[in-house]
Design a protein around this motif. Structure first.
Motif, PDB file in Angstrom:
ATOM      1  N   TYR A 275       0.866  -1.185   0.000  1.00 12.59           N
ATOM      2  CA  TYR A 275       0.000   0.000   0.000  1.00 12.59           C
ATOM      3  C   TYR A 275       0.899   1.230   0.000  1.00 12.59           C
ATOM      4  CZ  TYR A 275      -3.649   3.263   1.488  1.00 12.59           C
ATOM      5  OH  TYR A 275      -4.529   4.311   1.558  1.00 12.59           O
ATOM      6  N   ALA A 276       1.036   1.831  -1.181  1.00 11.63           N
ATOM      7  CA  ALA A 276       2.060   2.859  -1.378  1.00 11.63           C
ATOM      8  C   ALA A 276       1.768   4.165  -0.633  1.00 11.63           C
ATOM      9  CB  ALA A 276       2.227   3.134  -2.870  1.00 11.63           C
TER      10      ALA A 276
ATOM     11  N   ILE B 242      -0.789 -13.994   4.652  1.00 13.67           N
ATOM     12  CA  ILE B 242      -0.794 -12.528   4.697  1.00 13.67           C
ATOM     13  C   ILE B 242      -2.200 -12.054   5.033  1.00 13.67           C
ATOM     14  CG2 ILE B 242      -0.337 -10.427   3.395  1.00 13.67           C
ATOM     15  CD1 ILE B 242       2.142 -12.063   3.693  1.00 13.67           C
ATOM     16  N   ASP B 243      -2.293 -11.252   6.062  1.00 13.28           N
ATOM     17  CA  ASP B 243      -3.553 -10.645   6.457  1.00 13.28           C
ATOM     18  C   ASP B 243      -3.951  -9.603   5.407  1.00 13.28           C
ATOM     19  OD1 ASP B 243      -5.250 -10.172   9.181  1.00 13.28           O
ATOM     20  OD2 ASP B 243      -5.003  -8.301   8.066  1.00 13.28           O
ATOM     21  N   LYS B 244      -5.248  -9.417   5.203  1.00 10.02           N
ATOM     22  CA  LYS B 244      -5.686  -8.423   4.211  1.00 10.02           C
ATOM     23  C   LYS B 244      -5.313  -7.000   4.612  1.00 10.02           C
ATOM     24  CE  LYS B 244     -10.223  -7.187   4.352  1.00 10.02           C
ATOM     25  NZ  LYS B 244     -11.685  -7.182   4.661  1.00 10.02           N
TER      26      LYS B 244
ATOM     27  N   GLN C 103       9.685 -12.328   9.092  1.00  8.44           N
ATOM     28  CA  GLN C 103       9.183 -11.124   8.446  1.00  8.44           C
ATOM     29  C   GLN C 103       8.624 -10.175   9.504  1.00  8.44           C
ATOM     30  OE1 GLN C 103       6.162 -12.458   5.738  1.00  8.44           O
ATOM     31  NE2 GLN C 103       7.632 -13.515   4.387  1.00  8.44           N
ATOM     32  N   LEU C 104       8.992  -8.929   9.384  1.00  5.57           N
ATOM     33  CA  LEU C 104       8.365  -7.890  10.200  1.00  5.57           C
ATOM     34  C   LEU C 104       7.264  -7.282   9.343  1.00  5.57           C
ATOM     35  CD1 LEU C 104       8.262  -6.037  12.724  1.00  5.57           C
ATOM     36  CD2 LEU C 104       9.933  -4.570  11.569  1.00  5.57           C
ATOM     37  N   ARG C 105       6.013  -7.415   9.818  1.00  2.31           N
ATOM     38  CA  ARG C 105       4.888  -6.939   9.013  1.00  2.31           C
ATOM     39  C   ARG C 105       4.192  -5.772   9.691  1.00  2.31           C
ATOM     40  NH1 ARG C 105       2.005 -12.698   7.493  1.00  2.31           N
ATOM     41  NH2 ARG C 105       3.789 -13.610   6.394  1.00  2.31           N
ATOM     42  N   TYR C 106       3.871  -4.773   8.889  1.00  5.73           N
ATOM     43  CA  TYR C 106       3.084  -3.658   9.394  1.00  5.73           C
ATOM     44  C   TYR C 106       1.641  -3.866   8.961  1.00  5.73           C
ATOM     45  CZ  TYR C 106       1.171   0.847  10.399  1.00  5.73           C
ATOM     46  OH  TYR C 106       0.371   1.835  10.899  1.00  5.73           O
ATOM     47  N   ASN C 107       0.754  -3.976   9.949  1.00  3.63           N
ATOM     48  CA  ASN C 107      -0.681  -4.182   9.709  1.00  3.63           C
ATOM     49  C   ASN C 107      -1.450  -2.962  10.188  1.00  3.63           C
ATOM     50  OD1 ASN C 107      -0.416  -7.026   8.904  1.00  3.63           O
ATOM     51  ND2 ASN C 107       0.177  -7.324  11.028  1.00  3.63           N
ATOM     52  N   ASP C 108      -2.462  -2.592   9.434  1.00  2.04           N
ATOM     53  CA  ASP C 108      -3.217  -1.394   9.802  1.00  2.04           C
ATOM     54  C   ASP C 108      -4.597  -1.456   9.144  1.00  2.04           C
ATOM     55  OD1 ASP C 108      -4.186   1.170  10.265  1.00  2.04           O
ATOM     56  OD2 ASP C 108      -2.232   2.109   9.975  1.00  2.04           O
ATOM     57  N   THR C 109      -5.603  -1.769   9.941  1.00  6.27           N
ATOM     58  CA  THR C 109      -6.962  -1.932   9.418  1.00  6.27           C
ATOM     59  C   THR C 109      -7.443  -0.699   8.665  1.00  6.27           C
ATOM     60  OG1 THR C 109      -7.347  -3.173  11.439  1.00  6.27           O
ATOM     61  CG2 THR C 109      -9.249  -2.737  10.051  1.00  6.27           C
ATOM     62  N   ARG C 110      -7.139   0.470   9.200  1.00  6.18           N
ATOM     63  CA  ARG C 110      -7.703   1.673   8.583  1.00  6.18           C
ATOM     64  C   ARG C 110      -6.735   2.416   7.677  1.00  6.18           C
ATOM     65  NH1 ARG C 110     -11.572   4.063  13.153  1.00  6.18           N
ATOM     66  NH2 ARG C 110     -12.534   2.106  13.686  1.00  6.18           N
TER      67      ARG C 110
END
Length: 279
Positions: free
Chosen positions: A30-31, A89-91, A104-111
């Motif tokens: 998500y750019a 991978i979470d959506k 893997q270090l993942r950045y997740n952010d619902t909004r």
DNA sequence: CTACTTGTTGGTAT
DNA sequence: AATACCAACAAGTA
């Protein structure tokens, strides 16, 4: 919704999990989350070592080799998770840092409200929001003299004043309501009408409450969890936030919820009387 | 469908 | 100048 204690908890978790690790490659899903074209962002981070994680207010500084810093703000619901390669991978995963050890270090952010700015180390204070950030809510940085000065020169009401990060760094909607309740100050009290004695009480409550929240690993209001995936413990300690209609823990009066500066505001109408001003 | 929630910035109105 | 208000961002929940 991470406020300072949650961000500090994330900082500690990330320090334990990924300090000293090396980034192999980065995926940008998500750019709009980042401040550079994705190809530039990926190229700059290739092969960089994660040296240290710092924090200022609600901002994380991921210190990298090559004199680079990722300024990361979680905003509403940003989270970091460390996952093994191949885990689904979470959506809501937006950035993936592939580490050379296979994790893997993942950045997740619902909004998708969170932002990452990759900058040269030393220039991070030029990122929007950091240029004007106020002192850390600590014994050393948040001095009585400073509080006295900023309270004297403003007629704003206290609740939005506390949310303004240029006055004090780190308070969000939850802790703003909590520290006002602890200090028996009405959210609509203009700051220049608050006595020096009350300012001192408020200062102590801000410093102590945030320290307590950090000790309890932050709060869980929506979906907050630490980098370990454990839930914060602090929600058990909230006195007014999210307790509309419930009895005030101090006097039993029903907690009231109003809207102030477009934000939900919880307080006890008996303990937190408006003093010496007309409504 | 609408309203509401959150942190922060930025613009406009008073 | 200082303050107040609103929109924007995004997506979930009621």
């Amino acid at each position: 919704m991470p406020e300072l204690p949650e961000v500090e908890t994330v900082r500690r978790g990330l320090t334990q999990l990924v300090e000293g690790s090396t980034i192999k490659t980065v995926d940008v899903l998500y750019a709009k989350m980042i401040n550079l074209p994705p190809d530039d962002f990926k190229e700059a981070l290739r092969g960089k070592r994660i040296e240290k994680i710092d924090r200022r207010g609600k901002y994380l500084f991921i210190r990298l080799s090559g004199h680079l810093t990722i300024v990361s703000h979680l905003r509403m619901e940003g989270k970091y998770d460390v996952e093994p390669e191949g885990s689904p991978i979470d959506k809501h995963t937006h950035i993936i840092f592939h580490l050379t050890d296979g994790r893997q270090l993942r950045y997740n952010d619902t909004r998708k409200f969170g932002r990452m700015n990759l900058v040269d180390t030393g220039t991070e204070m030029q990122v929007a929001g950091l240029k004007t950030i106020g002192p850390e809510p600590t014994e050393k940085d948040l001095t009585v003299e400073y509080m006295k000065r900023i309270f004297a020169k403003s007629r704003k009401v206290i609740k939005p004043f506390l949310l303004d990060q240029s006055n004090i760094a780190g308070l969000g909607n939850i802790y703003a309501d909590e520290v006002l309740w602890l200090s028996k100050i009405n959210p609509k009290q203009p700051v220049n009408t608050i006595s020096l004695a009350k300012i001192k009480v408020l200062r102590k409550n801000i410093i102590d409450e945030l320290a307590r929240a950090i000790a309890g690993h932050g709060t869980t209001v929506h979906s907050y969890s630490t980098a370990y995936g454990e839930a914060g413990q602090f929600q058990n300690h909230l006195n007014v936030y999210g307790r509309e209609g419930e009895p005030c823990p101090r006097c039993g009066t029903k907690i009231v919820k109003i809207k102030l500066a477009q934000r939900g505001t919880h307080f006890c109408p008996k303990c937190q009387r408006l003093r010496g001003v007309k409504k």
